[in-house]
Design a protein around this motif. Structure first.
Motif, PDB file in Angstrom:
ATOM      1  N   ARG A 249       0.703  -1.080   0.079  1.00  0.00           N
ATOM      2  CA  ARG A 249       0.016  -0.190  -0.119  1.00  0.00           C
ATOM      3  C   ARG A 249       0.893   1.181  -0.054  1.00  0.00           C
ATOM      4  O   ARG A 249       0.537   2.358  -0.671  1.00  0.00           O
ATOM      5  N   VAL A 250       1.847   1.237   0.724  1.00  0.00           N
ATOM      6  CA  VAL A 250       2.820   2.230   0.743  1.00  0.00           C
ATOM      7  C   VAL A 250       3.525   2.660  -0.571  1.00  0.00           C
ATOM      8  O   VAL A 250       3.563   3.901  -0.751  1.00  0.00           O
ATOM      9  N   LYS A 251       3.608   1.447  -1.343  1.00  0.00           N
ATOM     10  CA  LYS A 251       4.424   1.969  -2.527  1.00  0.00           C
ATOM     11  C   LYS A 251       3.230   2.215  -3.633  1.00  0.00           C
ATOM     12  O   LYS A 251       3.739   3.140  -4.606  1.00  0.00           O
ATOM     13  N   ALA A 252       2.254   1.806  -3.353  1.00  0.00           N
ATOM     14  CA  ALA A 252       1.012   2.056  -4.306  1.00  0.00           C
ATOM     15  C   ALA A 252       0.718   3.783  -4.094  1.00  0.00           C
ATOM     16  O   ALA A 252       0.515   4.483  -5.002  1.00  0.00           O
ATOM     17  N   GLY A 253       0.890   4.250  -2.935  1.00  0.00           N
ATOM     18  CA  GLY A 253       0.375   5.367  -2.635  1.00  0.00           C
ATOM     19  C   GLY A 253       1.592   6.444  -3.015  1.00  0.00           C
ATOM     20  O   GLY A 253       1.367   7.377  -3.742  1.00  0.00           O
ATOM     21  N   ALA A 254       2.812   5.921  -2.948  1.00  0.00           N
ATOM     22  CA  ALA A 254       4.060   6.591  -3.373  1.00  0.00           C
ATOM     23  C   ALA A 254       3.868   6.959  -4.978  1.00  0.00           C
ATOM     24  O   ALA A 254       4.058   8.014  -5.466  1.00  0.00           O
ATOM     25  N   PHE A 255       3.441   5.901  -5.720  1.00  0.00           N
ATOM     26  CA  PHE A 255       3.482   5.960  -6.919  1.00  0.00           C
ATOM     27  C   PHE A 255       2.478   6.819  -7.653  1.00  0.00           C
ATOM     28  O   PHE A 255       2.331   7.612  -8.331  1.00  0.00           O
ATOM     29  N   THR A 256       1.192   6.788  -6.714  1.00  0.00           N
ATOM     30  CA  THR A 256       0.152   7.690  -7.063  1.00  0.00           C
ATOM     31  C   THR A 256       0.170   9.141  -7.011  1.00  0.00           C
ATOM     32  O   THR A 256      -0.007   9.944  -7.753  1.00  0.00           O
ATOM     33  N   ILE A 257       0.950   9.395  -5.677  1.00  0.00           N
ATOM     34  CA  ILE A 257       1.405  10.833  -5.580  1.00  0.00           C
ATOM     35  C   ILE A 257       2.174  11.335  -6.643  1.00  0.00           C
ATOM     36  O   ILE A 257       2.061  12.398  -7.094  1.00  0.00           O
ATOM     37  N   SER A 258       3.088  10.628  -6.927  1.00  0.00           N
ATOM     38  CA  SER A 258       4.120  10.972  -7.977  1.00  0.00           C
ATOM     39  C   SER A 258       3.552  11.197  -9.201  1.00  0.00           C
ATOM     40  O   SER A 258       3.835  12.163  -9.864  1.00  0.00           O
ATOM     41  N   SER A 259       2.688  10.230  -9.592  1.00  0.00           N
ATOM     42  CA  SER A 259       1.822  10.407 -10.930  1.00  0.00           C
ATOM     43  C   SER A 259       1.072  11.579 -10.896  1.00  0.00           C
ATOM     44  O   SER A 259       0.925  12.301 -12.042  1.00  0.00           O
ATOM     45  N   ALA A 260       0.424  12.126  -9.784  1.00  0.00           N
ATOM     46  CA  ALA A 260      -0.361  13.151  -9.633  1.00  0.00           C
ATOM     47  C   ALA A 260       0.462  14.390 -10.029  1.00  0.00           C
ATOM     48  O   ALA A 260       0.192  15.502 -10.642  1.00  0.00           O
ATOM     49  N   PHE A 261       1.738  14.664  -9.295  1.00  0.00           N
ATOM     50  CA  PHE A 261       2.495  15.469  -9.510  1.00  0.00           C
ATOM     51  C   PHE A 261       2.920  15.858 -10.963  1.00  0.00           C
ATOM     52  O   PHE A 261       3.160  17.044 -11.503  1.00  0.00           O
ATOM     53  N   ALA A 262       3.339  14.634 -11.467  1.00  0.00           N
ATOM     54  CA  ALA A 262       3.595  14.738 -13.186  1.00  0.00           C
ATOM     55  C   ALA A 262       2.505  15.217 -13.802  1.00  0.00           C
ATOM     56  O   ALA A 262       2.533  15.924 -14.912  1.00  0.00           O
ATOM     57  N   GLY A 263       1.090  14.638 -13.551  1.00  0.00           N
ATOM     58  CA  GLY A 263      -0.058  15.237 -14.297  1.00  0.00           C
ATOM     59  C   GLY A 263      -0.182  16.775 -14.066  1.00  0.00           C
ATOM     60  O   GLY A 263      -0.407  17.505 -15.110  1.00  0.00           O
ATOM     61  N   LEU A 264       0.022  17.367 -12.841  1.00  0.00           N
ATOM     62  CA  LEU A 264       0.204  18.772 -12.882  1.00  0.00           C
ATOM     63  C   LEU A 264       1.209  19.539 -13.796  1.00  0.00           C
ATOM     64  O   LEU A 264       1.004  20.480 -14.473  1.00  0.00           O
ATOM     65  N   ALA A 265       2.570  18.912 -13.871  1.00  0.00           N
ATOM     66  CA  ALA A 265       3.617  19.249 -14.744  1.00  0.00           C
ATOM     67  C   ALA A 265       3.142  19.208 -15.945  1.00  0.00           C
ATOM     68  O   ALA A 265       3.495  20.064 -16.959  1.00  0.00           O
ATOM     69  N   GLY A 266       2.144  18.244 -16.572  1.00  0.00           N
ATOM     70  CA  GLY A 266       1.932  18.209 -17.952  1.00  0.00           C
ATOM     71  C   GLY A 266       0.760  19.165 -18.187  1.00  0.00           C
ATOM     72  O   GLY A 266       0.961  19.729 -19.462  1.00  0.00           O
ATOM     73  N   VAL A 267      -0.265  19.380 -17.315  1.00  0.00           N
ATOM     74  CA  VAL A 267      -1.122  20.484 -17.550  1.00  0.00           C
ATOM     75  C   VAL A 267      -0.156  21.897 -17.680  1.00  0.00           C
ATOM     76  O   VAL A 267      -0.528  22.627 -18.758  1.00  0.00           O
ATOM     77  N   MET A 268       0.765  22.038 -16.993  1.00  0.00           N
ATOM     78  CA  MET A 268       1.855  23.366 -16.984  1.00  0.00           C
ATOM     79  C   MET A 268       2.301  23.288 -18.489  1.00  0.00           C
ATOM     80  O   MET A 268       2.716  24.390 -19.021  1.00  0.00           O
ATOM     81  N   THR A 269       2.668  21.911 -18.942  1.00  0.00           N
ATOM     82  CA  THR A 269       3.394  22.099 -20.290  1.00  0.00           C
ATOM     83  C   THR A 269       2.497  22.350 -21.361  1.00  0.00           C
ATOM     84  O   THR A 269       2.879  23.182 -22.352  1.00  0.00           O
ATOM     85  N   ALA A 270       1.338  21.932 -21.277  1.00  0.00           N
ATOM     86  CA  ALA A 270       0.407  22.119 -22.245  1.00  0.00           C
ATOM     87  C   ALA A 270       0.085  23.883 -22.479  1.00  0.00           C
ATOM     88  O   ALA A 270      -0.034  24.301 -23.501  1.00  0.00           O
ATOM     89  N   LEU A 271      -0.265  24.267 -21.108  1.00  0.00           N
ATOM     90  CA  LEU A 271      -0.277  25.672 -21.256  1.00  0.00           C
ATOM     91  C   LEU A 271       0.669  26.457 -21.521  1.00  0.00           C
ATOM     92  O   LEU A 271       1.020  27.756 -22.376  1.00  0.00           O
ATOM     93  N   TRP A 272       2.208  26.262 -21.398  1.00  0.00           N
ATOM     94  CA  TRP A 272       3.390  26.680 -21.752  1.00  0.00           C
ATOM     95  C   TRP A 272       3.397  26.730 -23.153  1.00  0.00           C
ATOM     96  O   TRP A 272       3.913  27.574 -23.817  1.00  0.00           O
TER      97      TRP A 272
END
Length: 384
Positions: A249-272
């Protein structure tokens, strides 16, 4: 029988903790940094190209923070960041897109802020779907498995043209709006110190809010119970299990949180970029293997697990690349690149590649360890 009076033992005074001394140098440096970041659009003035370089660094900062949590804190190697960047960018375009403005493309017409939140959540859920793999693998095996997501993203981006717009033209991302205020060029525009606050200036402040939010959320997670469980799993899975930590569960949570951060960076990339466009191949582009290596370099240069170090790594990796490209476009640098000479991208790769080698050989702790040593010299020592 006589009564015996027993005197109470004298109470032992508790030691009074000495008040913590404030590090005024650190406070002053933080204030100056905040003032500089807020005033940067005014300092650059009409030279928006320099402001776009700074925006790109903030994109690398958000993505790098997410990866350093996964790699440095939880001990999971991942090369899947470009895939989640693409998912975040496409999700924002689909959720906030207007079908009337982009005929033939899927658009749900959500408010932009809700679309950003939705894109982050979608990326987190996609990362959670990868959790069964992340929970069973570690090290290089997990890195290779996560690398397959980059190729999956390439295929999906080229195949699902109703969502991505295809590799030929892509699709424009919807303009971000907040309470009726559009982050785009408008007439008339508000001014600060005589500088009109137009699209690039507004995007800078938006990206700065995103980056600061990601920074403080990551620092809070590291200092909380979640961060302690990450480090327990990273250091010794067997010992963590004995202490009652659910490793999967800890590993799954870490991967989920990291993916969410990357998703926000993807939104910023699209706007940039002002464009959502899947890559034509897996080696070059905004969602390619090159980007995966760049994010890994950010984490290594900054120091594994260090959130401030991720900021430094983003400056070195993302900042240098855009700085060299700016010099090539405005000052004619690398004019002989078409004849086999160095190009901006190649030179920046050489620089941060050399930085990675130097860090591995001489300072495995990265920029974070160097910063701690420098800070300790100016930090007042506790009196014994």
């Amino acid at each position: 029988m006589s009564d015996t009076i027993t005197e109470a033992p004298p109470s032992v005074p508790r030691p009074v903790a000495a008040p913590k001394k404030r590090n005024w140098i650190k406070i002053a440096a933080t204030v100056l940094l905040v003032l500089f970041l807020v005033a940067l659009p005014i300092l650059t003035g009409s030279q928006v190209a320099y402001l776009k370089v700074a925006q790109y660094i903030l994109i690398g900062t958000v993505g790098g923070i997410g990866l350093t949590l996964l790699v440095g804190q939880a001990g999971q190697l991942s090369l899947a960041h470009p895939f989640f960047l693409l998912v975040g960018a496409v999700s924002y375009a689909v959720l906030a897109g207007d079908p009337a403005e982009s005929p033939g493309l899927v658009g749900l017409g959500f408010p932009p802020l809700l679309a950003v939140i939705g894109a982050v959540v979608i990326c987190g859920l996609v990362g959670l779907a990868f959790a069964p793999v992340a929970g069973r693998l570690r090290g290089i095996y997990l890195g290779v498995a996560s690398l397959s997501l980059v190729f999956l993203g390439l295929w999906l981006g080229q195949s699902l043209e109703l969502f991505t717009g295809g590799t030929s033209s892509g699709r424009p991302p919807p303009t971000f709006e907040l309470f009726g205020f559009a982050f785009s060029t408008t007439t008339p525009a508000p001014t600060i110190a005589g500088v009109p606050i137009q699209k690039q200036q507004r995007l800078w402040y938006l990206f700065l809010v995103f980056a600061l939010g990601a920074y403080f959320l990551a620092r809070g997670a590291i200092n909380s119970r979640i961060g302690r469980s990450w480090r327990a799993v990273r250091d010794n899975e067997a010992a963590a299990t004995a202490m009652g930590v659910n490793v999967a569960r800890v590993k799954a949570g870490a991967f989920t949180i990291s993916s969410a951060f990357a998703g926000l960076a993807g939104v910023m990339t699209a706007l940039w970029l002002d464009l959502v466009k899947p890559d034509e191949n897996e080696f070059t582009g905004n969602y390619s293997l090159t980007v995966a290596i760049a994010f890994l370099a950010i984490v290594i240069i900054g120091g594994l697990g260090s959130v401030p170090g991720a900021v430094v790594g983003a400056i070195v990796v993302y900042g240098l690349q855009q700085f060299f490209l700016l010099g090539a476009n405005q000052f004619g640098w690398f004019a002989d690149a078409q004849f086999g000479g160095l190009s901006a991208v190649i030179l920046s790769a050489f620089v941060y590649g050399a930085a990675v080698v130097l860090v591995v050989l001489f300072e495995p702790g990265g920029a974070a360890a160097i910063g701690r040593r420098l800070t300790s010299r100016f930090t007042p020592r506790k009196e014994r």
